[in-house]
Design an enzyme around this catalytic site. Structure first.
Site, short mmCIF file in Angstrom:
data_model
loop_
_atom_site.label_atom_id
_atom_site.label_comp_id
_atom_site.label_asym_id
_atom_site.label_seq_id
_atom_site.Cartn_x
_atom_site.Cartn_y
_atom_site.Cartn_z
CG HIS A 155 -1.69 -1.23 1.45
ND1 HIS A 155 -2.91 -1.51 0.88
CD2 HIS A 155 -1.36 -2.33 2.18
CE1 HIS A 155 -3.31 -2.71 1.27
NE2 HIS A 155 -2.38 -3.23 2.06
CB SER A 276 12.55 22.82 -15.21
OG SER A 276 11.76 23.99 -15.26
CE LYS A 282 11.07 19.76 -10.89
NZ LYS A 282 9.86 20.28 -11.48
CD GLU A 289 8.16 12.38 -15.22
OE1 GLU A 289 7.88 13.17 -16.13
OE2 GLU A 289 8.54 12.74 -14.09
#
Ligand code: ARG
Length: 462
Positions: A155, A276, A282, A289
């Site tokens: 979980h 970024s 970043k 992804e």
């Protein structure tokens, strides 16, 4: 130039030509198309259907076409309907009369069935190789990290301590099964459809077994209708590839979480991260992804071919031309994702100390504390309740179980003695789990050696 037209009195509408044509995408298998034709011609000559002179002229012509496409001197002309028409027309242009005999005893239906099978078969071998490279990287990480402790989750909540080797080992098993699925599909599909004609075989005395052998198939397919209408192997393969992508996507998701500022379990190498345009600080896990995102494309290809095939009567129908574009895209997508993913994992840094600290905090040893009580005669249900109280106490004081004094332990249950500290140390918790498949070092070492043997014995398909 078309391969047909004799019975037509009008030119085809240009829009129809455009809609009907497949050359923009089936040119991807020009090699397979030409090699299939060479095998066909050898068989025709062996059977006395074609003269030796014609055979020599045709094979020479086909080899020249292959060479010239390969080296860029012959450009595939999009004006043709498909790759089959282009190759045959170019051949006849180059060698004259014998070129017109190439298609004897063959239809584009068994020809395209063959080309698709040859192409798919090559892709299976290539994808299997790439997954094998990923497994080599994973086993290496496993070998080095049998004592790198980290929390195991259920979980997405810390559950019990495990090791990095154990966590990575879970993915090893998944990708190993993916390879086994590819090998199974290869075995089932590797029968040659050539010689099935349009649907009902031919009246020529073809030697189908011979063509099959020349093209490294196990043998010839057994029903000519099925041969030209079957795309099961594409469906099976896209299903197996969807599973590969699902595994890659889950792994990517974990890496994205692990790479976050909150976790810091890993750091993706600069070479595999992106920045970024606005936020200078970043460093984004774009590769992970994208792999996660591209999974949808491969699922899409599977849904598409399943739907295309579901309503078409036997045997060949033009609907089946739709088997190619999305399938080819899926093959390319999977190959790109597996190689990029392997590179990312190979160069990633694991922050072992952060993982171990995380395992220490979060009560991953609570089950072991309960087991300690059980070993001292307390019924498990009571032990569960006692450790629950310990956890509550620690949460209140913002400490770990290991930080409690013996008096504090005893205040909740007099059964605890000094050896509780060893019993709930992360190392003990992991090392006591020795059944095969568990994270304990002894069990893990055994699994690693089984899997190293598997890798040595399964270097690739064929
Ligand atoms: N481009 C076609 C395909 O991909 C080749 C087979 C054409 N056969 C036919 N009967 N029109 O399926």
């Amino acid at each position: 130039m078309k391969l047909w037209g004799g019975r037509f009195t009008k030119e085809t509408d240009q829009l129809v030509n455009n809609f009907n044509a497949s050359i923009s995408f089936d040119q991807k298998f020009y090699k397979q198309d030409i090699n299939g034709s060479i095998a066909h011609v050898k068989m025709l000559a062996k059977q006395g259907i074609l003269s030796e002179d014609d055979k020599t002229a045709i094979i020479g012509g086909l080899e020249g076409i292959l060479r010239d496409i390969d080296n860029g001197t012959l450009v595939i002309d999009d004006e043709y309907e498909d790759i089959h028409s282009f190759v045959e027309a170019t051949l006849t242009e180059r060698i004259g009369e014998p070129g017109k005999r190439l298609h004897t005893g063959r239809s584009r239906n068994d020809q395209v069935a063959l080309d698709m099978k040859l192409y798919t078969r090559d892709e299976i071998v290539e994808i299997d190789e790439l997954i094998k490279e990923l497994l080599d990287v994973l086993i290496d990480i496993m070998e080095k990290n049998t004592e790198t402790f980290m929390p195991g989750f259920t979980h997405l909540q810390k559950a019990q301590p495990i090791t990095l080797a154990h966590h990575i080992g879970a993915y090893f098993e998944m990708f190993k099964r993916d390879r086994q699925r590819l090998a199974d599909i290869y075995k089932r599909m590797n029968y040659c459809p050539l010689g099935s004609g349009a649907l009902a075989g031919t009246t020529y005395p073809l030697d189908r077994e011979y063509t099959a052998e020349l093209l490294s198939f196990y043998g010839a397919t057994l029903n000519s209708m099925d041969s030209v209408a079957d795309r099961d192997y594409v469906i099976e393969l896209l299903s197996a590839l969807s599973t590969v992508m699902m595994h890659l996507s889950r792994f990517s998701e974990e890496i994205i979480i692990w790479n976050s500022n909150e976790y810091k379990f890993v750091e993706i190498d600069d070479a595999y991260s992106t920045g970024s345009s606005i936020m200078p600080q970043k460093k984004n896990p774009d590769i992970a992804e994208l792999v996660r995102g591209k999974t949808g494309r491969v699922y899409g290809a599977l849904m598409s071919i399943l739907t295309t095939m579901k309503g078409i009567p036997l045997a060949y129908n033009k609907d089946m031309q739709e088997d190619k574009e999305l399938t080819f895209d899926a093959f390319d997508t999977v190959k790109g994702c597996v190689s990029l993913f392997t590179g990312m994992i190979k160069t990633m840094t694991f922050n072992n100390q952060v993982m171990e600290n995380s395992a220490k905090h979060g009560f991953t040893n609570a089950t072991d504390a309960a087991d300690y009580l059980v070993n001292h005669g307390v019924p498990f249900r009571d032990a569960h309740g006692i450790v629950g109280q310990l956890v509550l106490y620690c949460i209140d004081k913002n400490i770990a179980l290991d930080d409690m004094s013996l008096d504090e332990f005893k205040a909740i249950s007099p059964v605890f003695e000094d050896d509780i500290y060893d019993a709930i140390s992360i190392k003990t918790c992991v090392d006591k789990r020795v059944t095969i498949g568990a994270p304990g070092k002894a069990a893990m070492d055994k699994v690693i050696s089984i899997n190293k043997k598997y890798l040595a014995e399964n270097p690739g398909i064929k």
